[in-house]
Design an enzyme around this catalytic site. Structure first.
Site, PDB file in Angstrom:
ATOM      1  N   ASP A  92       0.854  -1.188   0.000  1.00 22.84           N
ATOM      2  CA  ASP A  92       0.000   0.000   0.000  1.00 22.84           C
ATOM      3  C   ASP A  92       0.891   1.239   0.000  1.00 22.84           C
ATOM      4  O   ASP A  92       1.815   1.338   0.815  1.00 22.84           O
ATOM      5  CB  ASP A  92      -0.888   0.036   1.248  1.00 22.84           C
ATOM      6  N   ASP A 105     -13.913  -5.983  -4.604  1.00 27.89           N
ATOM      7  CA  ASP A 105     -14.002  -6.136  -3.155  1.00 27.89           C
ATOM      8  C   ASP A 105     -15.362  -6.742  -2.848  1.00 27.89           C
ATOM      9  O   ASP A 105     -16.402  -6.138  -3.132  1.00 27.89           O
ATOM     10  CB  ASP A 105     -13.853  -4.769  -2.459  1.00 27.89           C
TER      11      ASP A 105
END
Lengths: 202, 276
Positions: free
Chosen positions: B11, B130
């Site tokens: 990330d 997701d």
């Protein structure tokens, strides 16, 4: 390592940066061009490529370099096509319609059938079929990084490496001074870099 | 034989790795390029960068990261986060990334998948989904969907195990059925699906094998399993039981719970093809 001059054809394909830095890593002095006279004067030529066959040939035609690529291939000087660049060396492709290629190597570009996942994406093994200058100091059966939905069908005598994906397709081809690799050497770590280094020595 | 891939995910916020590799002596553990190099040495098969930068001002920072990474590693890598247009994709790809990952933007503007695929090829386009399990047979939320994907809504009554697509970093339910969306995305030109279980993410309790099985059974493109890795057995389950082509993990690698090479050794002993 001595510096070796190599010309990379820049016909607007998106993986150019990665190819260039991989070649530089193994000691190449890289010149980029989309100019027919530069291609004509090159010592060694690299034809990269990602994307679709038809779009690539349209770009090559729009830059007016198709004939110079063909002439170079017939000149006896070393030429290597990478991924889509390898497929462009063949007569014809059936990707999204029928498109003529450069016709430097006999054969055609066809789709994988639906028994395997497409694209063929990831690390797969290259099995050497014969002795090749590209394989110097390399062991058989190494993993290379592939991303493609089409493969080439050609005469066995032109096939130096094969890879198993539902069928054993040509992953490295070779015809005199002309080479082609279906995987991405610039993304295949030491194995890929060594192949490029060996090409510089051809 | 095609190897199953092990993919660490980094990330990145404003050009810095967050929750980064914190168990090795990197000169700068927050440097995404150095983290990528570390994972290349560790035997990663690919690397995924997720740009979680909120501000649009920092987009150029990410492009700089992409370029430096491309100059430093000889391994494929994917960049996701905040990609909204074909120009965004071009910027990332022309700076040396191999694939772009679309998530929220693909739901809000499904045509982006096919325009990206037409421009750059399907192999460059990853659609990240997701997914969250829904058991209440919901009518598909209240979000207005683009007309062309209205038919992908979860249609009640559904059996218990249906999965819903979430966007905006997993915060917003869309009412879209995950399996239908995955099939649609693949048909539109997604060359790969990156499937994250919101329920499992961060739990270290294993991938959602049921979710994986449903999606891998429905599409003919590679599927990357994401969310829940905690033990080496979990990787095996995602591949062997879930049908995943690749497994993505973050914390177990960043915190050094085990090494990528150890996971590969383990999988290899269980007859899963990996690149050792």
């Amino acid at each position: 390592m001595t510096t070796k001059k190599v010309t990379v054809v820049d016909y607007r394909t998106s993986n150019l940066l990665s190819i260039v830095k991989a070649l530089q890593k193994v000691g190449a002095d890289v010149q980029l061009t989309r100019d027919a006279s530069d291609i004509g004067k090159a010592d060694k030529l690299v034809l990269p490529g990602v994307g679709s066959f038809g779009a690539a040939m349209r770009n090559i035609n729009s830059f007016g370099i198709k004939q110079s690529l063909i002439d170079f291939g017939k000149s006896g000087r070393p030429l290597i096509g990478i991924c889509l660049g390898m497929q462009l060396l063949f007569n014809v492709s059936f990707e999204l319609g029928i498109n003529d290629g450069l016709g430097l190597v006999p054969g055609e570009v066809v789709a994988f059938n639906s028994t395997v996942k497409v694209p063929h994406m990831g690390w797969n093994q290259v099995e050497f079929q014969k002795k090749s200058r590209l394989f110097d100091e390399l062991p058989d059966g190494q993993y290379a990084y592939f991303v493609h939905s089409y493969y080439v069908k050609t005469d066995d005598e032109c096939v130096s490496g094969k890879t198993d994906y539902g069928l054993r397709f040509p992953s490295i081809i070779e015809r005199e001074n002309i080479f082609g690799i279906q995987f991405h050497p610039e993304k295949s770590q030491t194995f890929g870099l060594k192949i490029l280094e060996n090409f510089l020595r051809v | 034989m095609l190897a199953k891939r092990i993919i660490p995910c980094l990330d990145v916020n404003a050009g810095r790795v967050v929750k980064g590799v914190n168990f090795v002596n990197l000169t700068d553990a927050g440097d995404p390029v150095e983290s990528a190099r570390f994972y290349e040495r560790e035997g990663a098969d690919e690397i995924v960068f997720l740009d979680i930068t909120a501000s649009v001002d920092n987009r150029s920072t990410m492009l700089n990261v992409v370029r430096k990474t491309a100059e430093s590693i000889f391994l494929p890598f994917t960049v996701g986060g905040g990609i909204r247009t074909v120009d965004d994709m071009r910027n990332i790809l022309s700076n040396g990334a191999d694939k772009v990952s679309l998530n929220t933007a693909a739901v809000l503007n499904p045509g982006l998948i096919s325009s990206g695929a037409a421009e750059f090829g399907v192999q460059c386009i990853v659609v990240a989904i997701d997914a969250k399990r829904t058991t209440d047979g919901r009518k598909g939320g209240v979000m207005t969907l683009p007309a062309e994907i209205e038919e992908l809504r979860i249609s009640p009554p559904e059996s218990a195990a249906t999965y819903e697509v979430y966007i905006n970093g997993g915060r917003k339910p869309t009412g879209i059925d995950v399996v239908k969306w995955a099939k649609y995305a693949a048909a539109q030109g997604a060359g790969e699906i990156l499937l994250t279980s919101i329920d499992k993410d961060g739990t270290n309790s294993g991938y959602d094998v049921d979710l994986l099985r449903k999606v891998t059974g429905a599409v003919n493109v590679p599927v990357i399993a994401s969310g829940g890795a905690g033990t080496m057995e979990h990787f095996y389950e995602a591949i062997n039981d879930g049908g995943a082509d690749a497994v993505l993990a973050a914390s177990v690698f960043h915190f050094g719970k085990f090494k990528i090479a150890e996971v590969k050794e383990y999988l290899s002993k269980k007859n899963i093809a990996v690149r050792l």
